[in-house]
Design a protein around this motif. Structure first.
Motif, PDB file in Angstrom:
ATOM      1  N   UNK A  23      -9.335  -7.597  -2.442  1.00 14.50           N
ATOM      2  CA  UNK A  23     -10.571  -7.502  -3.344  1.00 14.50           C
ATOM      3  C   UNK A  23     -10.789  -6.041  -3.529  1.00 14.50           C
ATOM      4  N   UNK A  24     -11.711  -5.699  -4.092  1.00 17.99           N
ATOM      5  CA  UNK A  24     -11.959  -4.201  -4.822  1.00 17.99           C
ATOM      6  C   UNK A  24     -12.689  -3.299  -3.923  1.00 17.99           C
ATOM      7  N   UNK A  25     -13.117  -3.839  -2.694  1.00 14.53           N
ATOM      8  CA  UNK A  25     -13.821  -2.740  -1.602  1.00 14.53           C
ATOM      9  C   UNK A  25     -13.881  -1.552  -1.617  1.00 14.53           C
ATOM     10  N   UNK A  26     -12.578  -1.052  -1.478  1.00 10.37           N
ATOM     11  CA  UNK A  26     -12.130   0.238  -1.470  1.00 10.37           C
ATOM     12  C   UNK A  26     -11.575   0.879  -2.660  1.00 10.37           C
ATOM     13  N   UNK A  27     -11.634   0.299  -3.818  1.00  8.54           N
ATOM     14  CA  UNK A  27     -10.989   0.537  -5.118  1.00  8.54           C
ATOM     15  C   UNK A  27     -11.476   1.840  -5.504  1.00  8.54           C
ATOM     16  N   UNK A  28     -12.568   2.590  -5.211  1.00  2.00           N
ATOM     17  CA  UNK A  28     -13.086   3.844  -5.878  1.00  2.00           C
ATOM     18  C   UNK A  28     -12.561   4.787  -4.852  1.00  2.00           C
ATOM     19  N   UNK A  29     -11.810   4.596  -3.778  1.00  2.00           N
ATOM     20  CA  UNK A  29     -11.404   5.716  -2.911  1.00  2.00           C
ATOM     21  C   UNK A  29      -9.780   6.011  -3.320  1.00  2.00           C
ATOM     22  N   UNK A  30      -9.631   7.152  -3.273  1.00  2.00           N
ATOM     23  CA  UNK A  30      -8.134   7.744  -3.371  1.00  2.00           C
ATOM     24  C   UNK A  30      -7.148   7.334  -2.241  1.00  2.00           C
ATOM     25  N   UNK A  31      -6.153   6.859  -2.703  1.00  2.00           N
ATOM     26  CA  UNK A  31      -5.118   6.503  -1.651  1.00  2.00           C
ATOM     27  C   UNK A  31      -4.120   7.366  -1.486  1.00  2.00           C
ATOM     28  N   UNK A  32      -4.495   8.249  -0.629  1.00  2.00           N
ATOM     29  CA  UNK A  32      -3.482   9.390   0.006  1.00  2.00           C
ATOM     30  C   UNK A  32      -2.133   9.177   0.440  1.00  2.00           C
ATOM     31  N   UNK A  33      -2.237   8.055   1.297  1.00  2.00           N
ATOM     32  CA  UNK A  33      -1.000   7.487   1.669  1.00  2.00           C
ATOM     33  C   UNK A  33      -1.034   6.175   2.431  1.00  2.00           C
ATOM     34  N   UNK A  34       0.001   5.508   2.193  1.00  4.48           N
ATOM     35  CA  UNK A  34      -0.030   3.876   2.645  1.00  4.48           C
ATOM     36  C   UNK A  34       1.410   3.972   3.288  1.00  4.48           C
ATOM     37  N   UNK A  35       1.055   3.323   4.484  1.00  2.58           N
ATOM     38  CA  UNK A  35       2.424   3.272   5.487  1.00  2.58           C
ATOM     39  C   UNK A  35       2.518   1.778   5.943  1.00  2.58           C
ATOM     40  N   UNK A  36       3.606   1.067   5.720  1.00  7.11           N
ATOM     41  CA  UNK A  36       3.473  -0.414   6.146  1.00  7.11           C
ATOM     42  C   UNK A  36       4.884  -0.399   6.878  1.00  7.11           C
ATOM     43  N   UNK A  37       4.794  -1.078   7.922  1.00  7.16           N
ATOM     44  CA  UNK A  37       5.754  -1.422   8.931  1.00  7.16           C
ATOM     45  C   UNK A  37       6.028  -2.915   9.206  1.00  7.16           C
ATOM     46  N   UNK A  38       6.988  -3.356   8.308  1.00  6.57           N
ATOM     47  CA  UNK A  38       7.509  -4.801   8.663  1.00  6.57           C
ATOM     48  C   UNK A  38       8.845  -4.742   9.272  1.00  6.57           C
ATOM     49  N   UNK A  39       9.807  -5.182   8.580  1.00  8.51           N
ATOM     50  CA  UNK A  39      11.136  -5.163   9.015  1.00  8.51           C
ATOM     51  C   UNK A  39      11.845  -3.634   8.795  1.00  8.51           C
ATOM     52  N   UNK A  40      11.126  -2.873   7.885  1.00 12.10           N
ATOM     53  CA  UNK A  40      11.262  -1.588   7.542  1.00 12.10           C
ATOM     54  C   UNK A  40      10.318  -0.845   7.422  1.00 12.10           C
ATOM     55  N   UNK A  41      10.178   0.503   7.443  1.00 14.69           N
ATOM     56  CA  UNK A  41       9.094   1.381   7.310  1.00 14.69           C
ATOM     57  C   UNK A  41       9.124   1.972   5.758  1.00 14.69           C
ATOM     58  N   UNK A  42       7.901   1.703   5.076  1.00 17.97           N
ATOM     59  CA  UNK A  42       7.738   2.051   3.829  1.00 17.97           C
ATOM     60  C   UNK A  42       6.519   2.810   3.728  1.00 17.97           C
ATOM     61  N   UNK A  43       6.782   4.037   3.000  1.00 18.94           N
ATOM     62  CA  UNK A  43       5.796   5.027   2.887  1.00 18.94           C
ATOM     63  C   UNK A  43       5.497   5.278   1.604  1.00 18.94           C
ATOM     64  N   UNK A  44       4.116   4.978   0.933  1.00 20.12           N
ATOM     65  CA  UNK A  44       3.816   5.521  -0.417  1.00 20.12           C
ATOM     66  C   UNK A  44       2.947   6.574  -0.381  1.00 20.12           C
ATOM     67  N   UNK A  45       3.560   7.792  -1.074  1.00 20.33           N
ATOM     68  CA  UNK A  45       2.454   8.883  -1.213  1.00 20.33           C
ATOM     69  C   UNK A  45       1.703   8.581  -2.449  1.00 20.33           C
ATOM     70  N   UNK A  46       0.386   8.705  -2.217  1.00 25.72           N
ATOM     71  CA  UNK A  46      -0.500   8.460  -3.351  1.00 25.72           C
ATOM     72  C   UNK A  46      -0.644   9.583  -4.437  1.00 25.72           C
ATOM     73  N   UNK A  47       0.164  10.901  -4.244  1.00 29.47           N
ATOM     74  CA  UNK A  47       0.083  11.744  -5.386  1.00 29.47           C
ATOM     75  C   UNK A  47       0.251  11.247  -6.630  1.00 29.47           C
ATOM     76  N   UNK A  48      -0.639  11.450  -7.527  1.00 31.91           N
ATOM     77  CA  UNK A  48      -0.367  10.899  -8.873  1.00 31.91           C
ATOM     78  C   UNK A  48       0.507  11.696  -9.807  1.00 31.91           C
ATOM     79  N   UNK A  49       1.040  10.943 -10.622  1.00 32.21           N
ATOM     80  CA  UNK A  49       1.999  11.896 -11.700  1.00 32.21           C
ATOM     81  C   UNK A  49       1.309  13.075 -12.149  1.00 32.21           C
ATOM     82  N   UNK A  50       0.192  12.886 -12.600  1.00 36.41           N
ATOM     83  CA  UNK A  50      -0.795  14.108 -13.243  1.00 36.41           C
ATOM     84  C   UNK A  50      -1.392  14.912 -12.147  1.00 36.41           C
ATOM     85  N   UNK A  51      -2.491  14.759 -11.892  1.00 34.79           N
ATOM     86  CA  UNK A  51      -3.223  15.373 -10.844  1.00 34.79           C
ATOM     87  C   UNK A  51      -3.869  14.741  -9.903  1.00 34.79           C
ATOM     88  N   UNK A  52      -4.104  15.123  -8.816  1.00 41.37           N
ATOM     89  CA  UNK A  52      -5.002  14.537  -7.720  1.00 41.37           C
ATOM     90  C   UNK A  52      -4.309  13.197  -7.206  1.00 41.37           C
TER      91      UNK A  52
END
Length: 144
Positions: free
Chosen positions: A21-50
């Motif tokens: 759902x869109x509950x937190x959609x207005x927030x910026x996602x600075x980091x998402x780190x997921x650990x399942x069978x491997x660790x995946x880290x997503x840097x939220x830095x946009x290609x442009x700014x912010x």
């Protein structure tokens, strides 16, 4: 700074709302780190700014979780883009969400534009987060 936790009975419902759902959609996602069978880290830095909004990052995080086993850990670092609306000295306002050991915890943090000894920025942000949770029907308790 707040340290809150979600009641264990509400975790599954909350995680569904967080990822589908869109509950937190207005927030910026600075980091998402997921650990399942491997660790995946997503840097939220946009290609442009912010930083990318959670709205654009959420489907990717959801697909990673859906395609693997239940995560052992999910850590999200959100920031509130309209920080100056909360307090004139706010450079950045953070909401950290951690799912681990079948529980969800929340912490808040602030970055100041200028050094100040008073805690008015922390209080304003913490009050905003508590009101946001209450309005969204998310029942949290102070973490001891």
């Amino acid at each position: 700074m707040l340290a809150l936790e979600l009641h264990k009975d509400d975790v599954k419902k909350f995680m569904g709302r967080l990822l589908r759902e869109g509950l937190f959609d207005s927030y910026e996602a600075r980091l998402a780190e997921i650990v399942t069978v491997v660790r995946v880290a997503i840097d939220g830095a946009a290609e442009t700014e912010g930083y990318a909004k959670w709205e654009t990052t959420r489907p990717l995080v959801y697909e990673i979780i859906k395609l693997t086993e239940k995560p052992k850990m999910l850590k999200l670092v959100f920031s509130y883009a309209a920080a100056p609306e909360i307090h004139k000295n706010a450079a950045a306002l953070f909401l950290n969400i951690v799912y681990e050991n079948d529980g969800v915890t929340f912490t808040t943090a602030c970055a100041q534009k200028e050094f100040a000894m008073d805690k008015s920025l922390d209080i304003a942000w913490d009050d905003f987060v508590r009101a946001f949770f209450e309005k969204a029907g998310i029942v949290v308790t102070d973490r001891l």
